[in-house]
Design a protein around this motif. Sequence first.
Motif, short mmCIF file in Angstrom:
data_model
loop_
_atom_site.label_atom_id
_atom_site.label_comp_id
_atom_site.label_asym_id
_atom_site.label_seq_id
_atom_site.Cartn_x
_atom_site.Cartn_y
_atom_site.Cartn_z
N THR A 229 0.81 -1.23 0.00
CA THR A 229 0.00 0.00 0.00
C THR A 229 0.83 1.27 0.00
OG1 THR A 229 -0.08 0.16 2.41
CG2 THR A 229 -1.76 -1.20 1.35
N HIS A 230 2.08 1.19 0.42
CA HIS A 230 2.93 2.37 0.66
C HIS A 230 2.29 3.33 1.65
CE1 HIS A 230 4.99 1.84 -3.57
NE2 HIS A 230 5.06 0.76 -2.80
N GLY A 231 1.37 2.78 2.46
CA GLY A 231 0.68 3.62 3.44
C GLY A 231 -0.22 4.66 2.82
N GLY A 232 -0.51 4.50 1.53
CA GLY A 232 -1.22 5.52 0.78
C GLY A 232 -0.27 6.40 -0.01
N GLN A 233 0.97 6.48 0.44
CA GLN A 233 2.07 7.22 -0.17
C GLN A 233 1.86 8.73 -0.13
OE1 GLN A 233 3.88 5.42 -3.63
NE2 GLN A 233 4.68 7.38 -4.35
N VAL A 234 0.73 9.20 -0.59
CA VAL A 234 0.39 10.62 -0.48
C VAL A 234 -0.86 10.71 0.39
CG1 VAL A 234 -0.29 12.70 -1.71
CG2 VAL A 234 1.39 11.15 -2.72
N CYS A 235 -0.70 11.22 1.59
CA CYS A 235 -1.80 11.30 2.53
C CYS A 235 -2.18 12.76 2.79
CB CYS A 235 -1.41 10.63 3.85
SG CYS A 235 -1.06 8.85 3.67
N VAL A 236 -3.39 12.96 3.25
CA VAL A 236 -3.88 14.29 3.60
C VAL A 236 -3.80 14.43 5.11
CG1 VAL A 236 -5.86 15.85 3.56
CG2 VAL A 236 -5.44 14.32 1.61
N PRO A 237 -3.03 15.40 5.60
CA PRO A 237 -2.93 15.57 7.06
C PRO A 237 -4.31 15.71 7.68
CG PRO A 237 -1.29 16.93 5.94
CD PRO A 237 -2.17 16.36 4.87
N GLY A 238 -4.53 14.95 8.75
CA GLY A 238 -5.81 14.97 9.43
C GLY A 238 -6.85 14.06 8.81
N VAL A 239 -6.58 13.57 7.60
CA VAL A 239 -7.51 12.67 6.90
C VAL A 239 -6.90 11.29 6.74
CG1 VAL A 239 -8.79 12.25 4.78
CG2 VAL A 239 -8.63 14.57 5.70
N GLY A 240 -5.66 11.27 6.26
CA GLY A 240 -4.96 10.00 6.06
C GLY A 240 -4.88 9.61 4.60
N ALA A 241 -4.72 8.31 4.36
CA ALA A 241 -4.54 7.79 3.01
C ALA A 241 -5.81 7.96 2.20
CB ALA A 241 -4.14 6.32 3.07
N LEU A 242 -5.62 8.16 0.89
CA LEU A 242 -6.76 8.26 -0.03
C LEU A 242 -6.98 6.95 -0.78
CD1 LEU A 242 -6.09 11.80 -1.54
CD2 LEU A 242 -7.59 11.19 0.38
N THR A 243 -5.94 6.13 -0.85
CA THR A 243 -6.03 4.87 -1.59
C THR A 243 -5.07 3.86 -1.02
OG1 THR A 243 -5.86 3.86 -3.80
CG2 THR A 243 -4.31 5.62 -3.28
N THR A 244 -5.35 2.57 -1.25
CA THR A 244 -4.43 1.50 -0.88
C THR A 244 -4.02 0.68 -2.10
OG1 THR A 244 -6.25 -0.02 -0.40
CG2 THR A 244 -5.41 1.30 1.43
N ASN A 245 -4.56 1.00 -3.26
CA ASN A 245 -4.32 0.27 -4.51
C ASN A 245 -4.69 -1.21 -4.36
OD1 ASN A 245 -3.61 0.06 -7.20
ND2 ASN A 245 -1.43 -0.27 -6.79
N CYS A 246 -5.69 -1.48 -3.53
CA CYS A 246 -6.31 -2.81 -3.39
C CYS A 246 -7.64 -2.57 -2.70
CB CYS A 246 -5.40 -3.78 -2.63
SG CYS A 246 -5.08 -3.34 -0.91
#
Length: 301
Positions: A229-246
């Motif tokens: 997942t790379h942890g989402g790789q690009v996350c939004v502070p206070g929101v978190g990951a937008l995707t996990t690619n699965c």
Amino acid sequence: MERVLRRLAIASLACFAYGTFVEPYDFQVRRVRLKVLPAGAQPIRVLHLSDFHLVTGQRRKREFIQALSGLEPDLVISTGDNLASPDALAPLIDDLGRLLDAPGAFVFGSNDYTAPRPRNPLGYLAGDTSREGVHADRQQLPTEELRTAFTSHGWLDLNRRRGELEVRGLRIEFRGTDDAHLNLDDYRLVAGPPARAVDLAVGVTHAPYARVLDAMTADGLQLMLAGHTHGGQVCVPGVGALTTNCDLAPRRAKGASRHHASGKRSWLHVSAGLGANPYTPFRFACPPEVSVLTLVPGSNG
């Protein structure tokens, strides 16, 4: 209005520069404590490695990997995507160094079979990028040489296999799947309850798809490890990951969480990984990482 647009442009450029030149090199060690061992057992320190996506010129990443042996784990688990170019195999084995002398186990991800290639990063937000099998039109990686390098040091190959290790006096049973993101998983090959005499049953897979996690949990495994997942790789502070690619929920993109299936539950730990596709190296609010899981006595119920 012009002033607002100017400020937005400056902020965007600052975020881009930070995500490109700073955070991808902010290597960290995540530390997690999980109650999964039988009463009276000594703690076990597990080093969870994932998603190096290594190329030879990544000096700072290689220096971080070289220093990991100082963590002195009792067990090392690799959940795949080790390489991003064929010539990175020898440096990877050199950099792992003494870690290869510890008990270990591994599975492969797509970037243990073929090298990544340029793609639109927005494609990850559009949906799951899984594919059927290993495509011949991609640059092939030295998969079998990597497998031999690991197994020659005694690491268990868990791609569609089961195996056991004794660690600190405990009998640990492992099972794993090949990469579910490539649809190479076939859990039927390793299915079934753990042996009665084992002290801990662990599932290992690269991409944490629900079909794999559900099956492992239903079989009574206490702990599952994954990457991808790379942890989402690009996350939004206070929101978190937008995707996990699965199909794993973004809120579970990294770290430990509970997984429920068939009236049972297991611990899942997902590594945010140490790298990224070299064509999309940007990371934001999601530093690269390895994890040290300290397993201690306690109930999994």
